[in-house]
Design an enzyme around this catalytic site. Structure first.
Site, PDB file in Angstrom:
ATOM      1  N   HIS A   1       0.813  -1.227   0.000  1.00  0.00           N
ATOM      2  CA  HIS A   1       0.000   0.000   0.000  1.00  0.00           C
ATOM      3  C   HIS A   1       0.840   1.268   0.000  1.00  0.00           C
ATOM      4  CE1 HIS A   1       0.505  -0.233   4.475  1.00  0.00           C
ATOM      5  NE2 HIS A   1       0.432   1.074   4.385  1.00  0.00           N
TER       6      HIS A   1
ATOM      7  N   ASP B   1       0.475  -7.621   1.432  1.00  0.00           N
ATOM      8  CA  ASP B   1       0.830  -6.214   1.614  1.00  0.00           C
ATOM      9  C   ASP B   1       2.338  -6.022   1.638  1.00  0.00           C
ATOM     10  OD1 ASP B   1       0.275  -3.504   1.856  1.00  0.00           O
ATOM     11  OD2 ASP B   1       0.320  -3.547   4.041  1.00  0.00           O
TER      12      ASP B   1
ATOM     13  N   SER C   1       4.753   2.633   7.856  1.00  0.00           N
ATOM     14  CA  SER C   1       4.448   1.441   7.061  1.00  0.00           C
ATOM     15  C   SER C   1       5.631   1.033   6.212  1.00  0.00           C
ATOM     16  CB  SER C   1       3.244   1.705   6.161  1.00  0.00           C
ATOM     17  OG  SER C   1       2.079   1.873   6.914  1.00  0.00           O
TER      18      SER C   1
END
Length: 466
Positions: free
Chosen positions: A181, A211, A295
């Site tokens: 993402h 992911d 992230s």
């Protein structure tokens, strides 16, 4: 769900090591071996230790009494001196050897001093090791900028940013793992090294379900590569440290500390933001702060080894300190596939389906003709031509309720079973209902074939997610 951080033991001084019974009877100054202080306090000592007072003689023997008084006073003085010396020796204030401590003193003091020194040294060494481990790991954590171009006549602009970890350097190239993402929908990608150097990045592969994504950059300016540890032997309460770039370059290289709060957490993910859960991912839970921009960064242990890739957090006002990371042992094979083939190969059936509980009850009864006791399953909305499902005879509006002995209540269940427990080439038994009648069929799981249509659909989904 958003995917986006005693006092030390001191031995009493020698002049204070008195037996408890003796302390109850006597109270001495700290330095009783000073001559002046001993003379000042002698009445007190005398009063404390003189039990037998001299007897007064009659007046007619006054001269003789003076002699006896002096004699007895001398004896009392001697007794007093001996008592004081005994106390000082007993309490180790003085020793018969001026050059060495007594065996008892040496054993006690040396042991306690060694313990204290060892504890202090161990603490300092541990702190130094942790600091070094963090510094080494931080040097391998980078910033990842997602650049997007809105039209042909405009330049690419940063649409988002995250973090990444350099895990390999080979043949002049360096390889970075980050989150899917973070790079999703990018026209181009840029990596910022820990020293501020910027490098253009090439996307080798990205996987929506796990992911994870892998980037390639020029390795000329890369000095540090992260060390992968293991996540399989982690325990709750173990130290965990998150490293990344929360909120972008302004806070690059931020370090937050916490613990492993939970293992094997199942978190539902809506990867395309359509309001339907697409996948349930198994993650590590930590209370180390993980904020937007973290992230793709590193979750390390006290040795500086990567045990997880920071991925998401629960972003609710009433929730604090619940972040998640992809376990590194689950990530390793995916990272390898993305680096070498650009995608993750998983078992493929060739269907599109929705959960039965999403179908209006009227349609379920009139169109599907299901028995009243069938309340869970997935309804096939599409069967891909020449796919394993088509070859096994499955059709649109069939309701799949089991694969092998695994109950299927949603597409999440179906994917979870196939991706976690089955491999390409395995044969499975599918239980389904057609026009109210229970049927079974066998099919062989295949490798998914990416078509031009599939690529177009993926691109549309990526645009919708931004």
């Amino acid at each position: 769900m958003n995917r986006d951080n005693d006092k030390p033991y001191n031995e009493y001084p020698d002049d204070q090591q008195r037996s408890s019974s003796y302390e109850q009877e006597n109270s001495y100054p700290d330095d009783t071996n000073k001559p002046s202080e001993t003379e000042e306090e002698s009445p007190k000592y005398t009063q404390a230790i003189q039990v037998d007072e001299p007897i007064n003689q009659p007046q007619q023997q006054k001269q003789k009494g003076k002699v006896w008084t002096s004699f007895i006073s001398g004896i009392a003085g001697g007794v007093l001196v001996l008592a004081i010396v005994a106390v000082l020796v007993f309490t180790n204030v003085i020793s018969f050897s001026s050059n060495a401590a007594s065996p008892a003193t040496m054993g006690t003091n040396n042991t306690s001093t060694t313990k204290s020194s060892n504890q202090t040294l161990a603490t300092q060494t541990s702190t130094e090791n942790l600091t070094t481990a963090i510094q080494d790991a931080s040097a391998a954590v980078v910033g990842v900028e997602n650049l997007q171009q809105t039209d042909l006549f405009s330049e690419s602009e940063e649409a988002g940013s995250g973090s990444g970890v350099i895990y390999k350097k080979e043949d002049g190239k360096a390889y970075v793992v980050t989150n899917h993402h973070v790079v999703d929908g990018a026209t181009s990608l840029e990596v910022t090294l820990s020293n501020g150097q910027k490098e253009k990045a090439t996307l080798l592969g990205s996987d929506e379900i796990s992911d994870l994504a892998v980037l390639e950059i020029d390795g000329t300016n890369v000095d540090q590569v992260a060390t992968f540890g293991t996540s399989d032997d982690l325990t709750v309460g173990q130290q965990a440290i998150a490293i990344g770039n929360p909120l972008g370059a302004e806070f690059a290289g931020s370090v937050t500390q916490g613990i492993i709060s939970g293992l094997d957490r199942s978190v539902a993910v809506d990867s395309n933001n359509d309001g339907t859960e697409d996948w349930v991912t198994e993650v590590l839970q930590t209370d180390a702060a993980i904020n937007p921009g973290n992230s793709g960064g590193a979750l390390i242990n006290a040795n500086g080894e990567i045990v997880g890739i920071n991925s998401m957090k629960i972003a609710q006002e009433e929730v604090e300190g619940i972040g998640f990371a992809i376990p590194i042992d689950a990530a390793k094979p995916i990272i390898n596939q993305l680096e070498t083939t650009g995608k993750v190969e998983r078992p493929y059936i060739g269907i599109g389906a929705v959960s039965l509980d999403q179908v209006p009850q009227v349609n379920a009864q009139e169109t599907l003709n299901l028995p009243e006791d069938v309340t869970q399953g997935v309804v096939l909305a599409q069967v891909v031509e020449s796919s394993p499902a088509a070859d096994a005879g499955l059709q649109e509006y069939d309701v799949v309720t089991k694969i092998d002995d695994q109950d299927i209540t949603s597409m999440v269940d179906l994917r979870s079973y196939l991706y976690s427990d089955k491999n390409i080439g395995d044969e499975v038994t599918v239980t389904y209902y057609r026009d109210g009648k229970k049927e079974t069929t066998k099919l062989t799981l295949a490798k998914e074939q990416t078509t031009q249509s599939d690529q177009s659909t993926q691109q549309q989904q990526q645009q919708q997610q931004q």
